[in-house]
Design a protein around this motif. Sequence first.
Motif, PDB file in Angstrom:
ATOM      1  N   ALA A 143       0.820  -1.216   0.000  1.00  0.00           N
ATOM      2  CA  ALA A 143       0.000   0.000   0.000  1.00  0.00           C
ATOM      3  C   ALA A 143       0.852   1.264   0.000  1.00  0.00           C
ATOM      4  CB  ALA A 143      -0.917  -0.006   1.224  1.00  0.00           C
ATOM      5  N   SER A 211      -6.412   5.263  -4.322  1.00  0.00           N
ATOM      6  CA  SER A 211      -6.813   3.932  -3.847  1.00  0.00           C
ATOM      7  C   SER A 211      -8.294   3.787  -4.146  1.00  0.00           C
ATOM      8  CB  SER A 211      -6.612   3.815  -2.333  1.00  0.00           C
ATOM      9  OG  SER A 211      -5.254   3.670  -2.026  1.00  0.00           O
ATOM     10  N   ASP A 255       0.915   7.523  -0.742  1.00  0.00           N
ATOM     11  CA  ASP A 255       0.409   6.173  -0.982  1.00  0.00           C
ATOM     12  C   ASP A 255      -0.229   5.582   0.285  1.00  0.00           C
ATOM     13  OD1 ASP A 255      -0.132   3.793  -2.205  1.00  0.00           O
ATOM     14  OD2 ASP A 255       1.909   3.393  -2.872  1.00  0.00           O
ATOM     15  N   ALA A 256       0.482   5.680   1.395  1.00  0.00           N
ATOM     16  CA  ALA A 256      -0.060   5.129   2.646  1.00  0.00           C
ATOM     17  C   ALA A 256      -1.336   5.873   3.033  1.00  0.00           C
ATOM     18  CB  ALA A 256       0.976   5.245   3.758  1.00  0.00           C
ATOM     19  N   SER A 258      -3.511   7.370   1.014  1.00  0.00           N
ATOM     20  CA  SER A 258      -4.658   7.065   0.152  1.00  0.00           C
ATOM     21  C   SER A 258      -5.350   5.800   0.657  1.00  0.00           C
ATOM     22  CB  SER A 258      -4.235   6.929  -1.319  1.00  0.00           C
ATOM     23  OG  SER A 258      -3.523   5.739  -1.539  1.00  0.00           O
ATOM     24  N   THR A 259      -4.559   4.831   1.066  1.00  0.00           N
ATOM     25  CA  THR A 259      -5.129   3.586   1.610  1.00  0.00           C
ATOM     26  C   THR A 259      -5.843   3.873   2.936  1.00  0.00           C
ATOM     27  OG1 THR A 259      -3.262   2.451   0.602  1.00  0.00           O
ATOM     28  CG2 THR A 259      -4.553   1.191   2.192  1.00  0.00           C
TER      29      THR A 259
HETATM   30 MG    MG Z   1      -1.712   3.183  -1.020  1.00  0.00          MG
END
Ligand code: MG
Length: 310
Positions: A143, A211, A255-256, A258-259
Amino acid sequence: MKRWGIFVLLFIFLLSGCKKEASRAETTVFAMDTVMHFSVTGPEPEKALEEVTSLVEKLEEQWSASSPDSVISALNRGVEPEDAAQKAVVEKALALSRRTGGTFDPRLYAVTEAWGFPTKVFRIPSEEEISAARKQEKWDLGAAIKGYAGQEAAALLQKRGCSGILNLGGNVQTVGEKADGTPWRVGIQNPQGGDYLGVLSVTGTKSVVTSGDYQRYFERDGVRYHHILDPETGAPARSGLQAVTVVCADGMTADALSTALFVLGLEKGTALWRESTDFEAVFLTTEGQLYVTEGLALSDCPQGFEVIKR
Ligand code: MG
Ligand code: AMP
């Protein structure tokens, strides 16, 4: 003869002059289980693309959840990385987990396996299986690592004096400024297909990461089981969202987040945005409504959107 000599010299001079001018190159590669497209402008763009491709492939191998030689497999054997950069990634993952109240959880791999996502042999695990899998705390940076790869690739390109746009399978990384001085335009995918939902204008080096429940999923009896799991339940997160896009200068954070925002949902996700200063976000609800934090410039959006204010 002398005249010819001058012509040849002039020709060589012109050629070498051309070489120094910025030029553009593009490539498409398959890595990290997705199709990636890189477009780069600057000196020796083909060489820059080769370096970016090798970097992404190296990071894929290093952070793979399935390769026995990866940093992830070592972590699962209780072996911490010695390399400073790798150590920093692991520490950052843990910090992002704390920051998001555990909704980004880098140790969910066994639960992901229980649902069959890595093998694509999908199944619905029992409550007992899920709770046994959660206890294993197996590492998975799936993720966050594409975002990290994007940011590392951007740093490499900037060192070489290049700019460009890297699409790492839905994770878009812009690098430097566009040659004509206008902002980069990054489309937000419509999960229903067709045209984009809207276009984000982004300046400088940024990560634009989405995501969504439409990216990886399977269906049973008309129910969609997607790949973003709520760490509390070990089941696909049902937070009232179809997708979240995060814009942030730091790729791994984008990225982290968005999850995590997908798991948190609109209300709690907005609260996290209000207590932060390092990112902006777009939320798409399951009803199809768009909410955009006030720091973003979204255009070409026929359906309209609501602005989230601080
Ligand atoms: Mg992500
Ligand atoms: P992304 O597409 O960036 O949202 O990442 C989803 C991937 O990360 C999944 O395919 C899983 O491998 C893993 N994953 C699923 N749920 C979570 C979660 N809550 N926290 C961290 N990783 C997750």
